[in-house]
Design a protein around this motif. Structure first.
Motif, PDB file in Angstrom:
ATOM      1  N   ARG A   1       1.804  28.496 -74.067  1.00  0.00           N
ATOM      2  CA  ARG A   1       1.232  29.415 -75.070  1.00  0.00           C
ATOM      3  C   ARG A   1       0.037  30.156 -74.506  1.00  0.00           C
ATOM      4  O   ARG A   1      -0.114  31.358 -74.706  1.00  0.00           O
ATOM      5  N   ALA A   2      -0.820  29.441 -73.800  1.00  0.00           N
ATOM      6  CA  ALA A   2      -2.017  30.066 -73.223  1.00  0.00           C
ATOM      7  C   ALA A   2      -1.625  31.133 -72.198  1.00  0.00           C
ATOM      8  O   ALA A   2      -2.198  32.226 -72.167  1.00  0.00           O
ATOM      9  N   VAL A   3      -0.629  30.825 -71.378  1.00  0.00           N
ATOM     10  CA  VAL A   3      -0.163  31.774 -70.365  1.00  0.00           C
ATOM     11  C   VAL A   3       0.394  33.023 -71.031  1.00  0.00           C
ATOM     12  O   VAL A   3       0.058  34.152 -70.650  1.00  0.00           O
ATOM     13  N   LEU A   4       1.242  32.847 -72.063  1.00  0.00           N
ATOM     14  CA  LEU A   4       1.804  34.008 -72.759  1.00  0.00           C
ATOM     15  C   LEU A   4       0.719  34.845 -73.420  1.00  0.00           C
ATOM     16  O   LEU A   4       0.771  36.076 -73.397  1.00  0.00           O
ATOM     17  N   ALA A   5      -0.249  34.194 -74.017  1.00  0.00           N
ATOM     18  CA  ALA A   5      -1.341  34.927 -74.674  1.00  0.00           C
ATOM     19  C   ALA A   5      -2.088  35.797 -73.676  1.00  0.00           C
ATOM     20  O   ALA A   5      -2.381  36.971 -73.945  1.00  0.00           O
ATOM     21  N   LEU A   6      -2.382  35.249 -72.517  1.00  0.00           N
ATOM     22  CA  LEU A   6      -3.102  36.020 -71.503  1.00  0.00           C
ATOM     23  C   LEU A   6      -2.233  37.141 -70.937  1.00  0.00           C
ATOM     24  O   LEU A   6      -2.731  38.230 -70.651  1.00  0.00           O
ATOM     25  N   ALA A   7      -0.941  36.875 -70.792  1.00  0.00           N
ATOM     26  CA  ALA A   7      -0.042  37.888 -70.239  1.00  0.00           C
ATOM     27  C   ALA A   7       0.166  39.054 -71.195  1.00  0.00           C
ATOM     28  O   ALA A   7       0.144  40.213 -70.788  1.00  0.00           O
ATOM     29  N   PHE A   8       0.347  38.766 -72.494  1.00  0.00           N
ATOM     30  CA  PHE A   8       0.716  39.817 -73.427  1.00  0.00           C
ATOM     31  C   PHE A   8      -0.433  40.369 -74.252  1.00  0.00           C
ATOM     32  O   PHE A   8      -0.440  41.548 -74.588  1.00  0.00           O
ATOM     33  N   TYR A   9      -1.404  39.559 -74.594  1.00  0.00           N
ATOM     34  CA  TYR A   9      -2.490  40.052 -75.428  1.00  0.00           C
ATOM     35  C   TYR A   9      -3.675  40.541 -74.612  1.00  0.00           C
ATOM     36  O   TYR A   9      -4.404  41.420 -75.037  1.00  0.00           O
ATOM     37  N   GLU A  10      -3.855  39.961 -73.418  1.00  0.00           N
ATOM     38  CA  GLU A  10      -4.944  40.429 -72.561  1.00  0.00           C
ATOM     39  C   GLU A  10      -4.419  41.222 -71.370  1.00  0.00           C
ATOM     40  O   GLU A  10      -5.193  41.688 -70.546  1.00  0.00           O
ATOM     41  N   ASP A  11      -3.101  41.325 -71.252  1.00  0.00           N
ATOM     42  CA  ASP A  11      -2.439  42.114 -70.217  1.00  0.00           C
ATOM     43  C   ASP A  11      -2.898  41.724 -68.806  1.00  0.00           C
ATOM     44  O   ASP A  11      -3.128  42.577 -67.958  1.00  0.00           O
ATOM     45  N   LEU A  12      -3.017  40.418 -68.558  1.00  0.00           N
ATOM     46  CA  LEU A  12      -3.435  39.942 -67.243  1.00  0.00           C
ATOM     47  C   LEU A  12      -2.221  39.766 -66.335  1.00  0.00           C
ATOM     48  O   LEU A  12      -1.122  39.498 -66.802  1.00  0.00           O
ATOM     49  N   THR A  13      -2.437  39.907 -65.039  1.00  0.00           N
ATOM     50  CA  THR A  13      -1.366  39.672 -64.067  1.00  0.00           C
ATOM     51  C   THR A  13      -1.176  38.167 -63.902  1.00  0.00           C
ATOM     52  O   THR A  13      -2.029  37.366 -64.314  1.00  0.00           O
ATOM     53  N   HIS A  14      -0.077  37.805 -63.255  1.00  0.00           N
ATOM     54  CA  HIS A  14       0.178  36.380 -62.998  1.00  0.00           C
ATOM     55  C   HIS A  14      -0.976  35.766 -62.213  1.00  0.00           C
ATOM     56  O   HIS A  14      -1.421  34.660 -62.510  1.00  0.00           O
ATOM     57  N   GLN A  15      -1.451  36.482 -61.190  1.00  0.00           N
ATOM     58  CA  GLN A  15      -2.545  35.975 -60.358  1.00  0.00           C
ATOM     59  C   GLN A  15      -3.821  35.794 -61.185  1.00  0.00           C
ATOM     60  O   GLN A  15      -4.520  34.792 -61.058  1.00  0.00           O
ATOM     61  N   GLN A  16      -4.127  36.763 -62.054  1.00  0.00           N
ATOM     62  CA  GLN A  16      -5.330  36.660 -62.898  1.00  0.00           C
ATOM     63  C   GLN A  16      -5.231  35.468 -63.855  1.00  0.00           C
ATOM     64  O   GLN A  16      -6.208  34.768 -64.086  1.00  0.00           O
ATOM     65  N   ILE A  17      -4.041  35.253 -64.409  1.00  0.00           N
ATOM     66  CA  ILE A  17      -3.831  34.108 -65.306  1.00  0.00           C
ATOM     67  C   ILE A  17      -4.027  32.810 -64.527  1.00  0.00           C
ATOM     68  O   ILE A  17      -4.694  31.884 -65.000  1.00  0.00           O
ATOM     69  N   SER A  18      -3.461  32.752 -63.328  1.00  0.00           N
ATOM     70  CA  SER A  18      -3.600  31.569 -62.478  1.00  0.00           C
ATOM     71  C   SER A  18      -5.068  31.255 -62.224  1.00  0.00           C
ATOM     72  O   SER A  18      -5.508  30.112 -62.355  1.00  0.00           O
ATOM     73  N   GLU A  19      -5.841  32.275 -61.899  1.00  0.00           N
ATOM     74  CA  GLU A  19      -7.269  32.081 -61.624  1.00  0.00           C
ATOM     75  C   GLU A  19      -8.034  31.692 -62.883  1.00  0.00           C
ATOM     76  O   GLU A  19      -8.872  30.794 -62.856  1.00  0.00           O
ATOM     77  N   ARG A  20      -7.737  32.341 -63.995  1.00  0.00           N
ATOM     78  CA  ARG A  20      -8.469  32.057 -65.239  1.00  0.00           C
ATOM     79  C   ARG A  20      -8.211  30.637 -65.733  1.00  0.00           C
ATOM     80  O   ARG A  20      -9.121  29.955 -66.186  1.00  0.00           O
ATOM     81  N   LEU A  21      -6.948  30.186 -65.655  1.00  0.00           N
ATOM     82  CA  LEU A  21      -6.599  28.864 -66.170  1.00  0.00           C
ATOM     83  C   LEU A  21      -6.707  27.763 -65.113  1.00  0.00           C
ATOM     84  O   LEU A  21      -6.531  26.585 -65.436  1.00  0.00           O
ATOM     85  N   GLY A  22      -6.956  28.142 -63.855  1.00  0.00           N
ATOM     86  CA  GLY A  22      -7.000  27.138 -62.798  1.00  0.00           C
ATOM     87  C   GLY A  22      -5.650  26.470 -62.622  1.00  0.00           C
ATOM     88  O   GLY A  22      -5.542  25.276 -62.391  1.00  0.00           O
TER      89      GLY A  22
END
Length: 194
Positions: free
Chosen positions: A145-166
């Motif tokens: 859920r957290a990954v989807l939220a960052l991908a679709f609502y914050e429009d982050l790239t896979h790499q940005q999501i990886s860095e943000r969530l560790g």
């Protein structure tokens, strides 16, 4: 008179090799076989700690994986002799478990925000689809859920999501792929029945 020592007694007096210390030195030196040995030795403990805290086996498996990936990527911060390798690893596991709880909290906040936006008494097909998607998203594991939220609502790239969530990049991509497949299947089934 000569004194003979039985071989069995002589072996006992020799210093025992400290397996954990040897493993810690190999790990700190970057020996990738040490990670396998660490995993074999401590993965059950990490998994048990995670499943007891999170109450979810899939999340506990993910936390276990992320713990060992984090240990390997941050091995330069480990100092053999300052703390036992197992204690250092369990500290990482506790941080990954805390991260999972935080991801759950973020997902719950997102879910509440989605529920507040979607009107309850609308029969419009788009809103019906939105409800199905919201319901399916609420059933995803917290990390997904957290990954989807960052991908679709914050429009982050896979790499940005990886860095943000560790979270490892491969895990982020897997969460997105599995979640989208699950959402598509649910929407297709919803359209067939409606």
């Amino acid at each position: 008179m000569s004194l003979t020592v039985e071989p069995r007694l002589a072996a006992r007096k020799e210093p025992a090799v400290d397996v954990d210390s040897e493993l810690a030195i190999r790990f700190a030196a970057g020996d990738d076989t040490a990670v396998k040995a660490m995993y074999d030795r401590w993965s059950r403990i990490v998994y048990t700690l995670a499943v007891r805290s999170l109450g979810d086996t899939a999340e506990a498996e993910d936390v276990t994986q992320r713990t060992f990936v984090s240990a390997w990527t941050s091995r330069s911060s480990f100092r053999p002799g300052q703390a036992p390798l197992g204690a250092w690893l369990l500290a990482i596991a506790r941080r990954r478990i805390a991260d999972a709880h935080e991801a759950r909290a973020r997902a719950a906040r997102l879910e509440e925000a989605l529920k507040a936006v979607v009107p309850e008494q609308t029969v419009d097909h788009d809103v019906s689809d939105a409800m199905v998607v919201a319901d399916e998203v609420s059933q995803l594991e917290p990390d997904a859920r957290a990954v989807l939220a960052l991908a679709f609502y914050e429009d982050l790239t896979h790499q940005q999501i990886s860095e943000r969530l560790g979270m490892p990049l491969g895990t982020v991509k897997s969460h997105i792929r599995r979640s989208l497949t699950r959402l598509r299947t649910r929407l297709e089934a919803h359209h067939v029945t409606s």
